[in-house]
Design an enzyme around this catalytic site. Structure first.
Site, PDB file in Angstrom:
ATOM      1  N   LYS A   1       4.891   0.304  12.976  1.00  0.00           N
ATOM      2  CA  LYS A   1       4.389   0.792  11.985  1.00  0.00           C
ATOM      3  C   LYS A   1       3.444   2.067  12.305  1.00  0.00           C
ATOM      4  O   LYS A   1       3.468   2.930  11.639  1.00  0.00           O
ATOM      5  CB  LYS A   1       3.702  -0.292  11.379  1.00  0.00           C
TER       6      LYS A   1
ATOM      7  N   GLU B   1       7.924 -12.052  10.593  1.00  0.00           N
ATOM      8  CA  GLU B   1       9.288 -11.591  10.933  1.00  0.00           C
ATOM      9  C   GLU B   1      10.300 -12.582  11.046  1.00  0.00           C
ATOM     10  O   GLU B   1       9.623 -13.573  11.647  1.00  0.00           O
ATOM     11  CB  GLU B   1       9.318 -10.587  11.938  1.00  0.00           C
TER      12      GLU B   1
ATOM     13  N   ILE C   1       0.885  -1.335  -0.049  1.00  0.00           N
ATOM     14  CA  ILE C   1      -0.212   0.154   0.186  1.00  0.00           C
ATOM     15  C   ILE C   1       0.744   1.170   0.090  1.00  0.00           C
ATOM     16  O   ILE C   1       1.557   1.430   0.954  1.00  0.00           O
ATOM     17  CB  ILE C   1      -0.873  -0.160   1.322  1.00  0.00           C
TER      18      ILE C   1
ATOM     19  N   GLY D   1       6.380 -16.335   3.781  1.00  0.00           N
ATOM     20  CA  GLY D   1       7.545 -15.189   3.827  1.00  0.00           C
ATOM     21  C   GLY D   1       6.940 -14.007   4.774  1.00  0.00           C
ATOM     22  O   GLY D   1       7.400 -12.721   4.405  1.00  0.00           O
TER      23      GLY D   1
ATOM     24  N   GLY E   1       4.931 -10.107   2.005  1.00  0.00           N
ATOM     25  CA  GLY E   1       5.252 -10.878   0.773  1.00  0.00           C
ATOM     26  C   GLY E   1       6.129 -10.405  -0.256  1.00  0.00           C
ATOM     27  O   GLY E   1       6.514  -9.137  -0.133  1.00  0.00           O
TER      28      GLY E   1
HETATM   29  P1  NAP Z   1      14.344 -12.338   5.785  1.00  0.00           P
HETATM   30  O1  NAP Z   1      13.872 -13.299   4.702  1.00  0.00           O
HETATM   31  O2  NAP Z   1      14.998 -12.938   6.939  1.00  0.00           O
HETATM   32  O3  NAP Z   1      15.754 -11.914   4.965  1.00  0.00           O
HETATM   33  C1  NAP Z   1      17.024 -11.014   5.513  1.00  0.00           C
HETATM   34  C2  NAP Z   1      18.000 -11.117   4.799  1.00  0.00           C
HETATM   35  O4  NAP Z   1      18.958 -10.325   5.357  1.00  0.00           O
HETATM   36  C3  NAP Z   1      18.582 -12.661   4.293  1.00  0.00           C
HETATM   37  O5  NAP Z   1      19.249 -12.678   3.016  1.00  0.00           O
HETATM   38  C4  NAP Z   1      19.970 -12.650   5.334  1.00  0.00           C
HETATM   39  O6  NAP Z   1      21.064 -13.413   4.709  1.00  0.00           O
HETATM   40  C5  NAP Z   1      20.298 -10.989   5.410  1.00  0.00           C
HETATM   41  N1  NAP Z   1      20.877 -10.927   6.589  1.00  0.00           N
HETATM   42  C6  NAP Z   1      20.477 -11.041   7.847  1.00  0.00           C
HETATM   43  N2  NAP Z   1      21.262 -10.720   8.983  1.00  0.00           N
HETATM   44  C7  NAP Z   1      22.518 -10.150   8.162  1.00  0.00           C
HETATM   45  C8  NAP Z   1      23.515  -9.624   8.668  1.00  0.00           C
HETATM   46  N3  NAP Z   1      24.049  -9.557   9.911  1.00  0.00           N
HETATM   47  N4  NAP Z   1      24.501  -9.378   7.544  1.00  0.00           N
HETATM   48  C9  NAP Z   1      24.347  -9.547   6.403  1.00  0.00           C
HETATM   49  N5  NAP Z   1      23.255  -9.941   5.995  1.00  0.00           N
HETATM   50  C10 NAP Z   1      22.168 -10.246   6.864  1.00  0.00           C
HETATM   51  O7  NAP Z   1      13.817 -11.025   5.875  1.00  0.00           O
HETATM   52  P2  NAP Z   1      12.626 -10.213   5.143  1.00  0.00           P
HETATM   53  O8  NAP Z   1      11.549 -10.826   5.540  1.00  0.00           O
HETATM   54  O9  NAP Z   1      13.086 -10.032   3.905  1.00  0.00           O
HETATM   55  O10 NAP Z   1      12.554  -8.791   5.977  1.00  0.00           O
HETATM   56  C11 NAP Z   1      13.611  -7.834   5.838  1.00  0.00           C
HETATM   57  C12 NAP Z   1      13.138  -6.735   6.323  1.00  0.00           C
HETATM   58  O11 NAP Z   1      12.137  -6.172   5.586  1.00  0.00           O
HETATM   59  C13 NAP Z   1      12.762  -6.721   7.751  1.00  0.00           C
HETATM   60  O12 NAP Z   1      13.137  -5.465   8.471  1.00  0.00           O
HETATM   61  C14 NAP Z   1      11.009  -6.910   7.903  1.00  0.00           C
HETATM   62  O13 NAP Z   1      10.689  -6.268   8.989  1.00  0.00           O
HETATM   63  C15 NAP Z   1      10.959  -5.876   6.627  1.00  0.00           C
HETATM   64  N6  NAP Z   1       9.728  -6.237   5.876  1.00  0.00           N
HETATM   65  C16 NAP Z   1       9.351  -7.497   5.535  1.00  0.00           C
HETATM   66  C17 NAP Z   1       8.184  -7.956   4.871  1.00  0.00           C
HETATM   67  C18 NAP Z   1       7.836  -9.158   4.380  1.00  0.00           C
HETATM   68  O14 NAP Z   1       6.674  -9.626   3.710  1.00  0.00           O
HETATM   69  N7  NAP Z   1       8.758 -10.287   4.761  1.00  0.00           N
HETATM   70  C19 NAP Z   1       7.398  -6.744   4.340  1.00  0.00           C
HETATM   71  C20 NAP Z   1       7.736  -5.581   4.675  1.00  0.00           C
HETATM   72  C21 NAP Z   1       8.872  -5.215   5.344  1.00  0.00           C
HETATM   73  P3  NAP Z   1      20.742 -14.847   4.229  1.00  0.00           P
HETATM   74  O15 NAP Z   1      19.854 -15.198   3.223  1.00  0.00           O
HETATM   75  O16 NAP Z   1      22.272 -15.328   4.210  1.00  0.00           O
HETATM   76  O17 NAP Z   1      20.449 -15.568   5.658  1.00  0.00           O
HETATM   77  N1  HSE Z   2       5.636  -9.248   9.302  1.00  0.00           N
HETATM   78  C1  HSE Z   2       5.070  -8.347   8.558  1.00  0.00           C
HETATM   79  C2  HSE Z   2       3.812  -8.386   8.533  1.00  0.00           C
HETATM   80  C3  HSE Z   2       5.873  -7.779   7.125  1.00  0.00           C
HETATM   81  O1  HSE Z   2       3.324  -9.636   8.646  1.00  0.00           O
HETATM   82  O2  HSE Z   2       3.012  -7.561   8.398  1.00  0.00           O
HETATM   83  C4  HSE Z   2       5.171  -6.610   6.556  1.00  0.00           C
HETATM   84  O3  HSE Z   2       5.788  -5.703   7.127  1.00  0.00           O
END
Ligand code: NAP
Ligand code: HSE
Length: 427
Positions: A203, A188, A134, A185, A300
């Site tokens: 948020k 968190e 959004i 995915g 996602g």
């Molecule tokens: P994730 O799937 O856990 O991915 C984290 C990535 O960061 C992985 O590639 C990991 O490496 C890398 N990483 C972690 N610690 C590290 C370190 N110390 N040094 C270097 N690389 C490191 O997390 P995600 O779901 O993508 O979320 C990432 C951020 O986006 C978070 O702040 C989350 O709140 C935000 N977010 C997520 C979503 C969602 O839908 N998931 C939506 C909006 C916002 P490896 O792959 O090698 O383990």
């Molecule tokens: N873990 C978060 C959620 C990711 O489920 O809303 C998107 O910010």
């Protein structure tokens, strides 16, 4: 013209960003005149299988990206505070633009990072940190030029909404639904952040900073998650025609802000009851536009990647609406937005005194009972108060037989909000 990007993280968000930048690069160039190219990607584990072809791009050394003068934009998708905070700070200090999806980082350090960005003439963008796909922060930037916005709230966590939907509509257990949200995915890295309400709290703090021009310390906001909702509660809530949603809300009044994150019951005719699965809904109220409800996928790979790429496009187009100057600190106050409550109390069959005590209390408080049930020592009811809502909940919380108290949103959020101040009692 080409612009080089350094991507920090290749998990759910990083992968979505990578897919979109590589598949839509041509379109981005057509619209902005600039072709984005990911030069390096920071990961933790070089040997992990990846969903995208990234040969030669991965590194474990952040300095290879942060010190590379050719890289002008950093996309941070690692999550958490450290080392994300240090990386973002270093990038902004050297004049690189930063896009981040990290709500914890922005909620806790956004003010400081914004100052560093401004000092170094860099952009700091964080659309993906709130509401997934959004484009809410972008919209607020525009809307607050013409409007005084006094309410922001809604469903802003995809994982909890997914869990509650699956438990309610498909009879999944809490554990099963959470596992699915992790596999998809949405959750968190530590899913406690979702189910205990921290993610929604961060948020909300970001939204309130944008909407009200105040810096909100995250620990000043009341927070309750969904982890203590029982199947028993869900059954009654369903039977009586309600849905339960994790609701985050902020309301500005003359001399303070009322805010909170908590599960609430919504009636079937309330728009929030139809926001299911991973979807989010964010309500804004302004003095000119009235009310908006923004709905979309809240988490996602591709939805979040899309929000990151929208920030990238804004940077390439040099689009940036300046934030208004922060107003003086406004206290966060405790208050309610409803006069209706769901309560469940447990008494052993032989402890009829406990039940009598609560019924006597409810009678003294002059509540009317909207729905009620007494089965196997459990009394469950939806009750409507006349006044003194906060005193009522405080007293209820002290009654040990009461196991659950939820607030109930009524038909229409606008109507409730207009009644809001009648029911507020400052502690
Ligand atoms: P994730 O799937 O856990 O991915 C984290 C990535 O960061 C992985 O590639 C990991 O490496 C890398 N990483 C972690 N610690 C590290 C370190 N110390 N040094 C270097 N690389 C490191 O997390 P995600 O779901 O993508 O979320 C990432 C951020 O986006 C978070 O702040 C989350 O709140 C935000 N977010 C997520 C979503 C969602 O839908 N998931 C939506 C909006 C916002 P490896 O792959 O090698 O383990
Ligand atoms: N873990 C978060 C959620 C990711 O489920 O809303 C998107 O910010």
């Amino acid at each position: 013209m080409k612009i080089k990007i350094g991507l920090l993280g290749l998990g759910t968000v990083g992968t979505g960003v990578y897919k979109l930048i590589t598949s839509r690069g041509g379109h981005i160039r057509e619209s902005t005149g600039v072709y984005p190219e990911i030069k390096k990607i920071l990961v933790k584990n070089l040997n992990k299988p990846r969903k995208v072809k990234v040969e030669g791009l991965l590194t474990q050394n952040a300095e290879e990206i942060l010190k590379d003068k050719e890289i002008k934009i950093i996309i941070e998708a690692i999550g958490g505070i450290s080392p994300a905070y240090e990386y973002v700070k270093e990038a902004l200090s050297s004049g690189k633009h930063v896009i981040t999806a990290n709500k914890e980082l922005i909620a806790k350090h956004g003010e400081e990072l914004n100052e560093i960005a401004e000092k170094n003439k860099a952009f700091l963008k964080c659309e993906a940190s709130v509401g997934g796909a959004i484009p809410i922060l972008h919209q607020i930037d525009r809307l607050k030029i013409t409007d005084e916005i006094d309410f922001v709230g809604g469903i802003i966590n995809g994982t909890t909404n997914y869990i509650l939907t699956k438990m309610t509509t498909e009879g999944r257990s809490y554990k099963e639904a959470l596992k699915e949200a992790q596999q998809l995915g949405y959750a968190e890295a530590n899913p406690d952040y979702d189910v205990k309400g921290f993610d929604a709290l961060y948020k909300l703090a970001i939204l309130m900073r944008k909407v009200f021009n105040i810096n909100v310390p995250v620990n000043s906001i009341t927070r309750k998650g969904i982890d203590e909702i029982t199947t028993q509660d869900l059954n009654y809530i369903n039977k009586w025609g309600y849905k339960i949603k994790l609701f985050a809300w902020g309301k500005k009044v003359k001399d303070g802000i009322f805010a909170g994150v908590e599960p609430v019951l919504v009636e079937e005719n309330n728009i929030l009851s139809r926001i299911n699965d991973v979807n989010n809904a964010i309500i804004l109220r302004g003095d000119s536009f009235g009310e908006y409800v923004f709905v979309g996928k809240g988490a996602g790979e591709l939805p979040t990647g899309d929000a990151v790429v929208a920030d990238l496009i804004d940077i390439l187009l040099n689009y940036n609406i300046k934030d208004n100057k922060r107003i003086n600190f406004l206290p966060i106050r405790q208050g309610s937005f409803t006069d209706t409550f769901y309560i469940r109390l447990e008494t052993h069959k032989e402890n009829i005194l406990g039940l009598k005590k609560v019924l006597k209390f409810l009678k003294e408080q002059k509540v009317s009972i909207v729905e009620s049930s007494y089965e196997n020592g459990t009394f469950t009811a939806i009750v409507k108060m006349k006044k003194s809502v906060e005193t009522f909940t405080e007293k209820l919380e002290k009654i040990t037989e009461i196991k659950t108290i939820f607030k109930v949103l009524q038909e229409d959020i606008t109507e409730e909000v207009s009644k809001f101040e009648d029911f507020v009692e400052v502690i």
